[in-house]
Motif scaffolding. Structure first.
Motif, mmCIF file in Angstrom:
data_model
loop_
_atom_site.group_PDB
_atom_site.id
_atom_site.type_symbol
_atom_site.label_atom_id
_atom_site.label_comp_id
_atom_site.label_asym_id
_atom_site.label_seq_id
_atom_site.Cartn_x
_atom_site.Cartn_y
_atom_site.Cartn_z
ATOM 1 N N CYS A 94 1.024 -0.994 0.029
ATOM 2 C CA CYS A 94 0.014 0.128 0.158
ATOM 3 C C CYS A 94 0.880 1.225 -0.050
ATOM 4 O O CYS A 94 1.648 1.409 1.022
ATOM 5 C CB CYS A 94 -0.992 0.113 0.946
ATOM 6 N N CYS A 108 -5.407 2.938 4.756
ATOM 7 C CA CYS A 108 -5.625 4.051 3.536
ATOM 8 C C CYS A 108 -7.373 4.019 3.281
ATOM 9 O O CYS A 108 -7.741 4.549 2.574
ATOM 10 C CB CYS A 108 -5.096 3.538 2.351
ATOM 11 N N HIS A 128 -6.465 -4.502 -2.307
ATOM 12 C CA HIS A 128 -5.089 -4.184 -2.775
ATOM 13 C C HIS A 128 -4.786 -4.854 -3.940
ATOM 14 O O HIS A 128 -5.114 -6.156 -4.006
ATOM 15 C CB HIS A 128 -4.345 -4.195 -1.713
HETATM 16 ZN ZN LIG Z 1 -3.863 0.490 1.949
#
Ligand SMILES: [Zn+2]
Length: 414
Positions: free
Chosen positions: A76, A92, A99
């Motif tokens: 990430c 996030c 992801h």
């Molecule tokens: Zn993330």
């Protein structure tokens, strides 16, 4: 629950096994336990692929049985993150599963690890007196450099080969009454070479009239057999040591070593350098193969010609110098050989160290039969009760001890 899962997988493993593969599912789990890290699927795939057909299917079965603890590694914003819940949220704000490049990392879960550890402890007889007495010597062996396994007839016995007393019993059949008395006497003293001398020299014996006849018989008795009985030869090979010495006439250690070792009869070694850069199995007492059967050291005369020959003995001393020797498969029956070998060792004083696995041996008998041997060798004494399972138990405990020495046995909290 856990047992049911494992036994289901174990049965499946056996049905998927590749030819010639002797490992069990539990051996494999033991290897998985030894890797302390969490590893990718590729690692497990490769390990399985070495042993079984259809590794992909088997891996998914293991996953279905929940034997793994799984971590999810993902990236990430250039950072590598790890979590164990795929459904959780990343910092996030997105779900972990949303992801790119989420990688699964596997490790056996701790209850399975504990099971394997307990199983291994049981195989070592961890709570028994043998283990308590042997542990320190086995630990010492772990740190030893230049270990050389020295293999005796006990290793071939599970394959159905005869013992010294059994050979004498068989070969004395044609002897005269008076010689039988002598043979009986030497048998009781474990002096088998003297028995053979009487058998050969008995004029009434028409069955075995000379040393060639004797070697022909022994050659037949030790011809390689295709028997699948469990044995410890593979365990010795798995120690991955450059040199193995055996006094056995049969070639099962060579067969177990496949292409990893070259085999040589001791008397045929031209110079030490010729064996130094190779993995070698040395047959100290010759081979039973029909083409080289005269190489077998069988009679007292053979022993004298080998052990009292300066050139041979210098050669043996330089092979054994600076080595730590681990005798496996010897018993009081090998008294004559041990006696001869110890003389060589004595001449090597301070250069070598000696250890021996011995099964149900009386220390007092050892001390009185072979005082020199007793004085310099550290005995790893394995005590096993004489039940129907005796041979299996000996093989299993020797296997576990060898794995322990080689740091290949997973043990928790010791
Ligand atoms: Zn993330």
């Amino acid at each position: 629950m856990l047992l049911a899962k494992l036994s289901k997988l174990s049965t499946l493993y056996d049905t998927c096994k590749k030819d010639k593969n002797e490992s069990t599912f539990y051996d494999l789990l033991n290897v998985f336990c030894m890797t302390e890290q969490k590893l990718r699927y590729e690692y497990y795939f490769e390990m399985l692929d070495n042993n079984i057909n259809d590794p992909e299917f088997f891996f998914s079965e293991m996953k279905n049985e929940n034997i793994f603890f799984i971590d999810y590694q993902y990236k990430c914003e250039e950072e590598t993150e790890i979590t164990n819940i795929l459904d959780s949220y990343c910092e996030c704000g997105k779900k972990v599963s949303q992801h790119d490049s989420v990688i699964e990392l596997y490790q056996l879960s701790s209850d399975f690890k504990e099971f394997i550890s307990d199983r291994n402890k049981k195989a070592l007889d961890y709570n028994g007196t043998s283990w308590r007495k042997n542990k320190l010597i086995l630990e010492e062996l772990r740190g030893v450099n230049n270990l050389v396994p020295f293999l005796g007839s006990g290793l071939s016995k599970p394959l159905g080969f005869p013992s010294w007393p059994e050979l004498v019993e068989e070969y004395k059949e044609g002897c005269s009454e008076s010689e039988l008395l002598g043979i009986q006497f030497f048998l009781s003293k474990k002096k088998y070479l003297d028995c053979f001398d009487l058998i050969i020299n008995d004029v009434e014996n028409q069955n075995i009239k000379n040393v060639e006849h004797l070697k022909q018989k022994i050659s037949w008795a030790f011809k390689s057999k295709k028997i699948d009985n469990d044995n410890n030869y593979k365990d010795v090979i798995n120690l991955n040591l450059p040199l193995i010495i055996t006094t056995n006439y049969d070639d099962n250690i060579d067969i177990s070593g496949e292409n990893r070792y070259s085999s040589v009869i001791f008397k045929d070694i031209e110079d030490i350098r010729s064996i130094e850069n190779d993995n070698v199995i040395i047959h100290l007492h010759g081979s039973a193969k029909n083409t080289v059967k005269s190489s077998m050291i069988v009679t007292k005369q053979d022993y004298i010609e080998l052990y009292e020959d300066d050139i041979y003995m210098r050669k043996l001393q330089s092979i054994l110098g600076n080595k730590a020797i681990l005798f496996i498969g010897y018993s009081l029956d090998d008294y004559y050989f041990m006696d001869e070998l110890i003389k060589i060792c004595e001449a090597n004083k301070g250069f070598s160290e000696y250890y021996a696995f011995m099964i149900n041996v009386s220390q007092a008998d050892l001390q009185s039969y072979m005082p020199d041997y007793y004085n310099i060798i550290k005995i790893i004494s394995i005590d096993i009760s004489e039940t129907v399972e005796f041979n299996c138990e000996v093989i299993n405990i020797v296997r576990s001890y060898l794995k322990y020495i080689n740091n290949n046995l997973y043990l928790m909290d010791i």
